[in-house]
Design a protein around this motif. Structure first.
Motif, PDB file in Angstrom:
ATOM      1  N   GLY A 199       1.736   6.075   3.643  1.00 56.60           N
ATOM      2  CA  GLY A 199       2.556   6.531   2.515  1.00 56.60           C
ATOM      3  C   GLY A 199       3.520   5.453   2.041  1.00 56.60           C
ATOM      4  O   GLY A 199       3.757   5.305   0.839  1.00 56.60           O
ATOM      5  N   ALA A 200       4.076   4.665   2.976  1.00 55.72           N
ATOM      6  CA  ALA A 200       4.990   3.595   2.592  1.00 55.72           C
ATOM      7  C   ALA A 200       4.281   2.554   1.738  1.00 55.72           C
ATOM      8  O   ALA A 200       4.842   2.010   0.780  1.00 55.72           O
ATOM      9  N   CYS A 201       3.019   2.258   2.073  1.00 52.55           N
ATOM     10  CA  CYS A 201       2.255   1.257   1.313  1.00 52.55           C
ATOM     11  C   CYS A 201       1.798   1.794  -0.039  1.00 52.55           C
ATOM     12  O   CYS A 201       1.744   1.045  -1.019  1.00 52.55           O
ATOM     13  N   VAL A 202       1.468   3.072  -0.081  1.00 50.51           N
ATOM     14  CA  VAL A 202       1.032   3.664  -1.353  1.00 50.51           C
ATOM     15  C   VAL A 202       2.215   3.752  -2.308  1.00 50.51           C
ATOM     16  O   VAL A 202       2.122   3.421  -3.486  1.00 50.51           O
ATOM     17  N   GLY A 203       3.369   4.185  -1.793  1.00 52.75           N
ATOM     18  CA  GLY A 203       4.577   4.269  -2.613  1.00 52.75           C
ATOM     19  C   GLY A 203       4.647   5.542  -3.431  1.00 52.75           C
ATOM     20  O   GLY A 203       3.669   6.293  -3.529  1.00 52.75           O
ATOM     21  N   PRO A 204       5.800   5.811  -4.044  1.00 49.93           N
ATOM     22  CA  PRO A 204       5.968   7.013  -4.867  1.00 49.93           C
ATOM     23  C   PRO A 204       4.969   7.024  -6.027  1.00 49.93           C
ATOM     24  O   PRO A 204       4.918   6.097  -6.820  1.00 49.93           O
ATOM     25  N   LYS A 205       4.161   8.057  -6.070  1.00 50.72           N
ATOM     26  CA  LYS A 205       3.123   8.208  -7.104  1.00 50.72           C
ATOM     27  C   LYS A 205       2.193   6.989  -7.170  1.00 50.72           C
ATOM     28  O   LYS A 205       1.646   6.656  -8.217  1.00 50.72           O
ATOM     29  N   GLY A 206       2.031   6.342  -6.012  1.00 45.44           N
ATOM     30  CA  GLY A 206       1.120   5.199  -5.947  1.00 45.44           C
ATOM     31  C   GLY A 206       1.640   3.934  -6.586  1.00 45.44           C
ATOM     32  O   GLY A 206       0.885   2.984  -6.815  1.00 45.44           O
TER      33      GLY A 206
ATOM     34  N   ASP B  80     -10.455  13.445   9.728  1.00 41.76           N
ATOM     35  CA  ASP B  80     -10.923  13.933   8.428  1.00 41.76           C
ATOM     36  C   ASP B  80      -9.755  14.338   7.561  1.00 41.76           C
ATOM     37  O   ASP B  80      -9.729  14.077   6.363  1.00 41.76           O
ATOM     38  N   LYS B  81      -8.760  14.964   8.179  1.00 45.12           N
ATOM     39  CA  LYS B  81      -7.587  15.378   7.405  1.00 45.12           C
ATOM     40  C   LYS B  81      -6.861  14.167   6.839  1.00 45.12           C
ATOM     41  O   LYS B  81      -6.440  14.169   5.696  1.00 45.12           O
ATOM     42  N   ILE B  82      -6.738  13.130   7.651  1.00 42.57           N
ATOM     43  CA  ILE B  82      -6.087  11.899   7.177  1.00 42.57           C
ATOM     44  C   ILE B  82      -6.858  11.330   6.001  1.00 42.57           C
ATOM     45  O   ILE B  82      -6.304  10.971   4.971  1.00 42.57           O
ATOM     46  N   ASN B  83      -8.195  11.284   6.137  1.00 45.21           N
ATOM     47  CA  ASN B  83      -9.018  10.741   5.066  1.00 45.21           C
ATOM     48  C   ASN B  83      -8.938  11.585   3.804  1.00 45.21           C
ATOM     49  O   ASN B  83      -8.917  11.068   2.690  1.00 45.21           O
ATOM     50  N   ASP B  84      -8.916  12.894   3.985  1.00 47.03           N
ATOM     51  CA  ASP B  84      -8.817  13.785   2.820  1.00 47.03           C
ATOM     52  C   ASP B  84      -7.545  13.498   2.050  1.00 47.03           C
ATOM     53  O   ASP B  84      -7.550  13.406   0.822  1.00 47.03           O
ATOM     54  N   ILE B  85      -6.431  13.372   2.751  1.00 47.12           N
ATOM     55  CA  ILE B  85      -5.151  13.119   2.093  1.00 47.12           C
ATOM     56  C   ILE B  85      -5.195  11.788   1.352  1.00 47.12           C
ATOM     57  O   ILE B  85      -4.831  11.686   0.195  1.00 47.12           O
ATOM     58  N   PHE B  86      -5.700  10.747   2.025  1.00 52.25           N
ATOM     59  CA  PHE B  86      -5.700   9.434   1.394  1.00 52.25           C
ATOM     60  C   PHE B  86      -6.664   9.383   0.215  1.00 52.25           C
ATOM     61  O   PHE B  86      -6.379   8.765  -0.791  1.00 52.25           O
TER      62      PHE B  86
END
Length: 375
Positions: free
Chosen positions: A248-255, A361-367
């Motif tokens: 999440g830190a790398c993706v950032g707010p709204k990507g 799978d849950k991690i992958n789904d979220i990402f």
């Protein structure tokens, strides 16, 4: 000339860090060569340069011998004692032989030596500055192009961006500002030569360090990078801080953070996965955005067999095998991907050796959802 030269030496000493004594020695050596060349002399000579007095004197050095065979290099004891009664055999006599026209030649020679030393000093300063920036990122301006290289201005010097280091999805035009990764700095006779890249995995890593404060301050660590420049990349990230989500830190707010990097790389897709020392979970994460049913590990072979739902097989393998290839590079494990139906037919799924990765799978789904949002 002496006052001008003194001023020049003072400036060089302060601004370029070149010792005055070093330059004077170089000028004296150059004057010896100039004397021999311009006056056709093969004598053993020494030049005495006195800047304070503004004098330049040339002395022929002759060995005192019993019998003279070469008067340019030798002198008899009798002649030497006529100059100074204290001389003995094997001493060296210095006789002034300064030509009348030597001042003009000396001025030209001194100017050439100073210019050369300034150039060498500047090259040394540039080399010292850039050799410490190997494996670093800089912003440059595209200057020009030839069949072999694109020349990128880094301020004090032009760097070389070879064809193999250029991204296939980019067109470079003069005055374009681009970020480049410094791969190598070489010292050559023509000065330092700097080689840069737009395809190196290190470029992606440095871009994340710039965009993600948590990576810059060490809270989040980039563990590995796999990249096919201009098309798709994967990075694995880790933190030992339970309150921080590394992905999440790398993706950032709204990507926003990863989108800035995607824009810099002209649309190159980037998958960010969480690193773990458990190969089962790590391999499952690395195959994102594909769902994984199970991962079977062969430790000795450093190989894994991954089972995915039938409808996810093409996604797991990727276009021309890209997703599987990048996942293997990222994890360092061989990855053999099988569909659920093929795995059942081979009798390897379900199996008591299989490890459930439903949490992965849950991690992958979220990402996957986040990645679709930013792409």
């Amino acid at each position: 000339m002496s006052s001008e030269l003194l001023d020049a030496l003072t400036v060089l000493e302060k601004e370029k860090g070149i010792s005055r004594e070093v330059i004077i020695e170089a000028i004296e050596a150059a004057l010896v060569s100039a004397y021999r060349r311009n006056f056709n002399q093969a004598q053993n000579v020494r030049v005495d340069l006195n800047l304070e007095a503004g004098t330049m004197r040339v002395f022929a050095r002759k060995d005192i011998v019993e019998e003279v065979f070469d008067s340019r290099l030798e002198i008899s004891l009798e002649e030497a004692r006529a100059i100074n009664p204290a001389y003995e055999l094997e001493d060296v006599v210095e006789i002034e032989v300064t030509p009348k026209d030597f001042g003009r030649i000396a001025a030209q020679t001194a100017k050439q030596v100073v210019t050369q030393r300034v150039r060498e000093a500047e090259r040394g300063i540039i080399y010292s500055e850039f050799v410490d920036r190997e494996d670093d990122i800089m912003t440059g301006i595209v200057e020009r192009q030839d069949p072999r290289f694109i020349y990128v201005s880094l301020g004090k010097i032009e760097a070389l961006l070879s064809q193999s280091e250029q991204m296939p999805n980019e067109a470079y035009k003069p005055h374009d500002r681009i970020k480049v990764y410094i791969t190598k700095v070489e010292k050559t006779t023509k000065g330092p030569q700097i080689f840069v890249s737009r395809t190196h995995p290190g470029l992606l890593k440095r871009l994340f360090e710039i965009e993600v404060p948590e990576i810059y301050d060490g809270t989040v660590e980039i563990k590995s990078v796999a990249r096919e420049a201009g098309d798709r990349s994967k990075i694995s990230v880790y933190t030992d801080n339970p309150e921080v989500d590394p992905v999440g830190a790398c993706v950032g707010p709204k990507g926003a953070r990863v989108q800035a990097i995607v824009n810099e790389l002209k649309g190159e897709k980037i998958d960010i996965v969480e690193w773990t020392d458990d190969p089962v979970t790590f391999v499952a994460n690395a195959l994102s955005p594909s769902k994984v049913l199970t991962v079977m590990v062969e430790e000795e072979e450093k190989a894994t067999t991954v089972v995915v739902p039938d409808y996810q097989l093409s996604l797991a393998i990727g276009k021309r095998g890209q997703n599987a290839r990048l996942a293997a590079k990222l994890t360092g494990w061989k990855i053999d991907i099988k569909s659920e139906s093929d795995a059942r037919a081979l009798g390897i799924y379900p199996s008591s050796d299989a490890t459930d990765v439903s949490e992965s799978d849950k991690i992958n789904d979220i990402f996957s959802f986040e990645q679709e949002e930013i792409e």
